[in-house]
Design a protein around this motif. Structure first.
Motif, PDB file in Angstrom:
ATOM      1  N   SER A  40       0.840  -1.197   0.000  1.00  0.00           N
ATOM      2  CA  SER A  40       0.000   0.000   0.000  1.00  0.00           C
ATOM      3  C   SER A  40       0.870   1.239   0.000  1.00  0.00           C
ATOM      4  CB  SER A  40      -0.934   0.013   1.211  1.00  0.00           C
ATOM      5  OG  SER A  40      -0.205   0.240   2.391  1.00  0.00           O
ATOM      6  N   VAL A  99     -16.899   1.888  -5.756  1.00  0.00           N
ATOM      7  CA  VAL A  99     -17.353   1.001  -4.690  1.00  0.00           C
ATOM      8  C   VAL A  99     -18.128   1.782  -3.627  1.00  0.00           C
ATOM      9  CG1 VAL A  99     -16.571  -0.570  -2.869  1.00  0.00           C
ATOM     10  CG2 VAL A  99     -15.408  -0.543  -5.086  1.00  0.00           C
ATOM     11  N   VAL A 108     -14.251   5.582  -3.020  1.00  0.00           N
ATOM     12  CA  VAL A 108     -13.541   4.305  -2.985  1.00  0.00           C
ATOM     13  C   VAL A 108     -13.793   3.634  -4.327  1.00  0.00           C
ATOM     14  CG1 VAL A 108     -13.259   2.068  -1.842  1.00  0.00           C
ATOM     15  CG2 VAL A 108     -13.883   4.096  -0.489  1.00  0.00           C
ATOM     16  N   THR A 110     -12.274   0.418  -7.235  1.00  0.00           N
ATOM     17  CA  THR A 110     -11.313  -0.599  -7.642  1.00  0.00           C
ATOM     18  C   THR A 110     -10.508   0.009  -8.778  1.00  0.00           C
ATOM     19  OG1 THR A 110     -12.832  -1.611  -9.238  1.00  0.00           O
ATOM     20  CG2 THR A 110     -12.836  -2.512  -6.977  1.00  0.00           C
ATOM     21  N   TRP A 111      -9.303  -0.511  -8.987  1.00  0.00           N
ATOM     22  CA  TRP A 111      -8.382   0.091  -9.950  1.00  0.00           C
ATOM     23  C   TRP A 111      -7.547  -1.008 -10.584  1.00  0.00           C
ATOM     24  CZ3 TRP A 111      -6.818   5.558 -10.021  1.00  0.00           C
ATOM     25  CH2 TRP A 111      -5.720   5.818 -10.819  1.00  0.00           C
ATOM     26  N   TYR A 124      -7.250  -6.310  -9.635  1.00  0.00           N
ATOM     27  CA  TYR A 124      -7.776  -5.031  -9.151  1.00  0.00           C
ATOM     28  C   TYR A 124      -7.178  -4.652  -7.805  1.00  0.00           C
ATOM     29  CZ  TYR A 124     -11.177  -4.932 -12.882  1.00  0.00           C
ATOM     30  OH  TYR A 124     -11.761  -4.877 -14.119  1.00  0.00           O
ATOM     31  N   SER A 125      -6.822  -3.389  -7.711  1.00  0.00           N
ATOM     32  CA  SER A 125      -6.383  -2.813  -6.449  1.00  0.00           C
ATOM     33  C   SER A 125      -7.516  -1.942  -5.927  1.00  0.00           C
ATOM     34  CB  SER A 125      -5.113  -1.982  -6.668  1.00  0.00           C
ATOM     35  OG  SER A 125      -5.357  -0.936  -7.585  1.00  0.00           O
ATOM     36  N   ARG A 126      -7.289  -1.326  -4.788  1.00  0.00           N
ATOM     37  CA  ARG A 126      -8.293  -0.467  -4.156  1.00  0.00           C
ATOM     38  C   ARG A 126      -7.687   0.921  -3.946  1.00  0.00           C
ATOM     39  NH1 ARG A 126     -12.736  -1.261  -0.469  1.00  0.00           N
ATOM     40  NH2 ARG A 126     -12.757   0.267   1.203  1.00  0.00           N
ATOM     41  N   CYS A 127      -8.412   1.928  -4.374  1.00  0.00           N
ATOM     42  CA  CYS A 127      -7.979   3.312  -4.209  1.00  0.00           C
ATOM     43  C   CYS A 127      -9.035   4.053  -3.390  1.00  0.00           C
ATOM     44  CB  CYS A 127      -7.786   3.974  -5.566  1.00  0.00           C
ATOM     45  SG  CYS A 127      -7.234   5.685  -5.451  1.00  0.00           S
ATOM     46  N   VAL A 128      -8.599   4.654  -2.292  1.00  0.00           N
ATOM     47  CA  VAL A 128      -9.485   5.421  -1.425  1.00  0.00           C
ATOM     48  C   VAL A 128      -9.008   6.871  -1.426  1.00  0.00           C
ATOM     49  CG1 VAL A 128     -10.404   5.688   0.913  1.00  0.00           C
ATOM     50  CG2 VAL A 128      -9.862   3.397   0.034  1.00  0.00           C
ATOM     51  N   HIS A 144      -3.706   3.774  -1.743  1.00  0.00           N
ATOM     52  CA  HIS A 144      -3.821   2.790  -2.822  1.00  0.00           C
ATOM     53  C   HIS A 144      -3.225   1.487  -2.311  1.00  0.00           C
ATOM     54  CE1 HIS A 144      -4.410   2.859  -7.373  1.00  0.00           C
ATOM     55  NE2 HIS A 144      -4.374   1.602  -7.009  1.00  0.00           N
TER      56      HIS A 144
END
Length: 182
Positions: A40, A99, A108, A110-111, A124-128, A144
């Motif tokens: 992250s 999301v 939020v 997915t990326w 997919y990653s997660r971006c906040v 991220h």
């Protein structure tokens, strides 16, 4: 970047970390944290603007291209809708799904990288993206992350990209000017 850690040594009879709470940090402070061990990265900056102006800059494609080096972030901005990051030539470089949305506070998504096969293969990653109003400014925090058993090449890439984008967004909102090319 330097980090402040509590210490057992003393200054004037008080622990060093007791002095840290008294520091007045400038509003233009820019902090990037990269943690490879948990795949992250976090990028935080304070921007002298309003939550409304920052929010509009994040979700308006014609504005995103002004600070995102010509790229446009396009979406309907509803939970479940797709989004894409398009280069000036129209090619999709990243895409995902919205999301969570909390207007003026949080996005939020997915990326997934759509250009580099080795990054696409990571999934997919997660971006906040979080906005927190402060006195005369808004703190922008971008986190991220990805859940992989090995070190993520995507996170290594975005850990160098998010600071450039956030810094350019800060310049754009505070001065009206931004760098147009990388």
């Amino acid at each position: 970047m330097t980090s402040a850690r509590p210490s057992s040594s003393r200054t004037n009879g008080r622990p060093h970390h007791a002095l840290l709470g008294r520091l007045q940090l400038p509003k233009h402070l820019f902090i990037v944290t990269f943690m490879a061990n948990d795949n992250s990265c976090t990028c935080t900056t304070s921007i002298r603007t309003t939550p409304q102006k920052l929010w509009e800059s994040l979700i308006t494609p014609d504005v995103t291209r002004k600070y995102w080096f010509g790229f446009r972030l396009e979406a309907q901005w509803n939970v479940g809708s797709t989004w894409s990051l398009k280069a000036p030539d129209g090619k999709v470089h990243a895409a995902g799904e919205i999301v969570e949305m909390d207007s003026l506070r949080k996005i939020v998504m997915t990326w997934r990288d759509e250009i580099r096969p080795e990054l696409t293969a990571e999934g997919y990653s997660r971006c906040v993206i979080e906005l927190e109003p402060q006195d005369g400014a808004v703190q922008l925090t971008i986190t991220h992350s990805i859940n992989l058993e090995r070190d993520s090449k995507l996170i290594a890439l975005v850990a160098t990209s998010w600071p450039k984008v956030a810094s350019n967004l800060k310049s754009f909102l505070e001065t009206g000017d931004a760098v147009t090319t990388l």
